[in-house]
Design a protein around this motif. Structure first.
Motif, short mmCIF file in Angstrom:
data_model
loop_
_atom_site.label_atom_id
_atom_site.label_comp_id
_atom_site.label_asym_id
_atom_site.label_seq_id
_atom_site.Cartn_x
_atom_site.Cartn_y
_atom_site.Cartn_z
N GLN A 1 40.80 2.40 75.63
CA GLN A 1 41.38 1.26 74.91
C GLN A 1 41.45 1.54 73.41
O GLN A 1 42.45 1.23 72.76
N GLU A 2 40.40 2.14 72.87
CA GLU A 2 40.39 2.46 71.45
C GLU A 2 41.48 3.47 71.12
O GLU A 2 42.21 3.32 70.13
N SER A 3 41.62 4.49 71.95
CA SER A 3 42.66 5.50 71.75
C SER A 3 44.05 4.88 71.83
O SER A 3 44.92 5.16 70.99
N THR A 4 44.25 4.02 72.82
CA THR A 4 45.54 3.35 72.98
C THR A 4 45.86 2.49 71.76
O THR A 4 46.99 2.51 71.24
N THR A 5 44.88 1.75 71.29
CA THR A 5 45.08 0.88 70.13
C THR A 5 45.44 1.71 68.90
O THR A 5 46.36 1.37 68.15
N SER A 6 44.73 2.83 68.70
CA SER A 6 45.02 3.66 67.53
C SER A 6 46.42 4.29 67.64
O SER A 6 47.14 4.39 66.64
N GLN A 7 46.84 4.69 68.84
CA GLN A 7 48.18 5.25 69.02
C GLN A 7 49.25 4.20 68.76
O GLN A 7 50.28 4.49 68.14
N ILE A 8 49.02 2.98 69.22
CA ILE A 8 49.98 1.90 68.99
C ILE A 8 50.11 1.63 67.49
O ILE A 8 51.22 1.45 66.96
N LYS A 9 48.99 1.62 66.78
CA LYS A 9 49.03 1.40 65.33
C LYS A 9 49.78 2.54 64.63
O LYS A 9 50.56 2.30 63.70
N SER A 10 49.52 3.77 65.09
CA SER A 10 50.20 4.92 64.49
C SER A 10 51.70 4.84 64.71
O SER A 10 52.49 5.10 63.79
N ILE A 11 52.12 4.48 65.92
CA ILE A 11 53.55 4.33 66.21
C ILE A 11 54.14 3.22 65.35
O ILE A 11 55.27 3.33 64.84
N GLY A 12 53.42 2.13 65.18
CA GLY A 12 53.90 1.03 64.34
C GLY A 12 54.08 1.46 62.90
O GLY A 12 55.09 1.11 62.25
N ARG A 13 53.11 2.24 62.36
CA ARG A 13 53.24 2.72 60.99
C ARG A 13 54.44 3.66 60.85
O ARG A 13 55.21 3.55 59.89
N THR A 14 54.60 4.57 61.80
CA THR A 14 55.73 5.50 61.76
C THR A 14 57.05 4.73 61.82
O THR A 14 58.01 5.05 61.10
N HIS A 15 57.09 3.69 62.63
CA HIS A 15 58.30 2.85 62.73
C HIS A 15 58.60 2.19 61.40
O HIS A 15 59.75 2.19 60.93
N GLN A 16 57.59 1.65 60.77
CA GLN A 16 57.78 0.98 59.48
C GLN A 16 58.27 1.97 58.41
O GLN A 16 59.14 1.65 57.60
N GLU A 17 57.69 3.18 58.42
CA GLU A 17 58.04 4.18 57.42
C GLU A 17 59.48 4.69 57.60
O GLU A 17 60.19 4.93 56.62
N ASN A 18 59.92 4.86 58.82
CA ASN A 18 61.22 5.49 59.08
C ASN A 18 62.34 4.51 59.37
O ASN A 18 63.49 4.93 59.54
N ARG A 19 62.06 3.24 59.46
CA ARG A 19 63.06 2.25 59.85
C ARG A 19 64.22 2.22 58.86
O ARG A 19 65.40 2.26 59.25
N ASP A 20 63.91 2.15 57.59
CA ASP A 20 64.98 2.04 56.59
C ASP A 20 65.86 3.29 56.56
O ASP A 20 67.09 3.20 56.47
N CYS A 21 65.24 4.45 56.65
CA CYS A 21 65.99 5.72 56.63
C CYS A 21 66.93 5.81 57.83
O CYS A 21 68.10 6.18 57.69
N VAL A 22 66.43 5.49 59.02
CA VAL A 22 67.24 5.56 60.23
C VAL A 22 68.37 4.54 60.17
O VAL A 22 69.53 4.84 60.51
N LEU A 23 68.07 3.33 59.70
CA LEU A 23 69.10 2.30 59.60
C LEU A 23 70.20 2.72 58.62
O LEU A 23 71.39 2.55 58.88
N HIS A 24 69.79 3.30 57.49
CA HIS A 24 70.77 3.78 56.50
C HIS A 24 71.66 4.87 57.10
O HIS A 24 72.89 4.86 56.92
N LYS A 25 71.07 5.82 57.84
CA LYS A 25 71.86 6.90 58.44
C LYS A 25 72.83 6.35 59.49
O LYS A 25 73.98 6.80 59.58
N LEU A 26 72.41 5.38 60.28
CA LEU A 26 73.29 4.78 61.28
C LEU A 26 74.47 4.07 60.62
O LEU A 26 75.63 4.20 61.04
N LEU A 27 74.16 3.28 59.61
CA LEU A 27 75.24 2.56 58.92
C LEU A 27 76.20 3.52 58.26
O LEU A 27 77.43 3.31 58.26
#
Length: 116
Positions: free
Chosen positions: A74-100
């Motif tokens: 459970q701890e590993s899963t929670t940490s992976q989910i948080k890591s994926i969430g951080r990566t999503h937040q960091e790359n969201r604007d860049c990916v959206l800009h490239k798509l547009l």
């Protein structure tokens, strides 16, 4: 005749005493059997409790380790989910800009296979 009747009386008395002794011996035997059964029951109960205690300890050791594994997963899963969430937040604007940019900034070109 008196000696014969006296002998018979003595035999009857001896037989009566022997019957009493046999009856007393049977009573003692019954008491000993009852006591032995009670002692055996106590020993069986003590052995059963000891075995149940050993079983519970082994069960807790196994289930406790499984509980630790569940907590670690459970701890590993929670940490992976948080890591994926951080990566999503960091790359969201860049990916959206490239798509547009890919959708909106279209450069019309003639296909190389087109012949006029």
């Amino acid at each position: 005749m008196t000696s014969q009747s006296q002998g018979i009386q003595q035999l009857l008395q001896a037989e009566k005493r022997a019957a009493e002794k046999v009856a007393e011996a049977r009573k003692r035997k019954a008491r000993r059997l009852k006591q032995a059964k009670e002692e055996a029951q106590v020993a069986i109960e003590a052995y059963r409790q000891q075995r149940e205690s050993d079983f519970r300890q082994r069960q807790e050791a196994v289930l406790g380790s499984q509980g630790d594994l569940v907590a670690k997963v459970q701890e590993s899963t929670t940490s992976q989910i948080k890591s994926i969430g951080r990566t999503h937040q960091e790359n969201r604007d860049c990916v959206l800009h490239k798509l547009l940019k890919a959708v909106c900034d279209v450069q019309p070109e003639i296909h190389p296979n087109f012949h006029v």
